[in-house]
Design an enzyme around this catalytic site. Structure first.
Site, PDB file in Angstrom:
ATOM      1  N   GLY A 191      32.152 -44.279   9.361  1.00  0.00           N
ATOM      2  CA  GLY A 191      32.823 -45.349   8.505  1.00  0.00           C
ATOM      3  C   GLY A 191      33.146 -46.017   7.365  1.00  0.00           C
ATOM      4  O   GLY A 191      33.843 -46.924   7.486  1.00  0.00           O
ATOM      5  N   CYS A 192      32.044 -45.625   6.350  1.00  0.00           N
ATOM      6  CA  CYS A 192      32.291 -45.704   5.487  1.00  0.00           C
ATOM      7  C   CYS A 192      32.229 -44.861   4.398  1.00  0.00           C
ATOM      8  O   CYS A 192      32.212 -43.720   4.264  1.00  0.00           O
ATOM      9  CB  CYS A 192      30.468 -46.162   4.415  1.00  0.00           C
ATOM     10  SG  CYS A 192      29.446 -47.874   6.244  1.00  0.00           S
ATOM     11  N   GLN A 193      33.385 -45.026   2.832  1.00  0.00           N
ATOM     12  CA  GLN A 193      33.903 -44.550   2.831  1.00  0.00           C
ATOM     13  C   GLN A 193      33.084 -43.818   1.501  1.00  0.00           C
ATOM     14  O   GLN A 193      32.807 -42.199   1.472  1.00  0.00           O
ATOM     15  CB  GLN A 193      34.897 -44.961   1.673  1.00  0.00           C
ATOM     16  CG  GLN A 193      35.604 -44.127   1.056  1.00  0.00           C
ATOM     17  CD  GLN A 193      36.409 -45.163  -0.363  1.00  0.00           C
ATOM     18  OE1 GLN A 193      36.559 -46.077  -0.596  1.00  0.00           O
ATOM     19  NE2 GLN A 193      37.919 -44.746  -0.373  1.00  0.00           N
TER      20      GLN A 193
END
Length: 140
Positions: free
Chosen positions: A50-52
């Site tokens: 969910g983190c770029q």
């Protein structure tokens, strides 16, 4: 958490920054104070989805039942946000972490408004992942 300020000092230091450029630099500086992760801690199970950016967060329990955090990111500002989250959760038990909503803290610092949408989503993903993993940690 050697080298990182406590929550109150974080707030004081943040309020002394004159503008958002200084605040971003301070956040990056906090990230630079995180201890390097071991290869074992860089295991895929510690990678936060969910983190770029790539973000790893490893957690263990101390003998006193407090959560000990280790983390890293390939993006300097995100690594700093990891450090801020660790400061907020420092010396807490799994139950305290699960029940503590840190989002108002980020709103008080006005961080929420000054992060890009993808960074805000990543921060939210980090907090969710920590709360989920810490609940599992206390179950074992």
């Amino acid at each position: 958490m050697a080298g990182l300020p406590d929550r109150d000092k974080l707030i004081r230091n943040f309020s002394r920054c004159l503008n958002w450029e200084e605040k971003y630099l301070y956040i990056i500086e906090l990230g630079g104070q995180l201890a390097p992760l071991t290869e074992q801690q860089r295991h895929p199970e510690n990678l936060i989805s969910g983190c770029q950016s790539q973000v790893w967060i490893a957690m263990t329990l101390s003998a006193e039942g407090h959560v000990i955090f280790a983390g890293d990111s390939d993006a300097a500002i995100v690594k700093g946000l990891v450090a801020v989250v660790f400061i907020l959760y420092h010396d807490l038990t799994p139950q305290q972490i699960v029940s503590l909503d840190v989002r108002p803290f980020f709103a008080d610092l006005a961080l929420s408004q000054h992060l890009t949408p993808s960074r805000s989503q990543g921060l939210e993903a980090m907090i969710r992942a920590i709360r989920t993993k810490v609940a599992d940690l206390s179950a074992h």
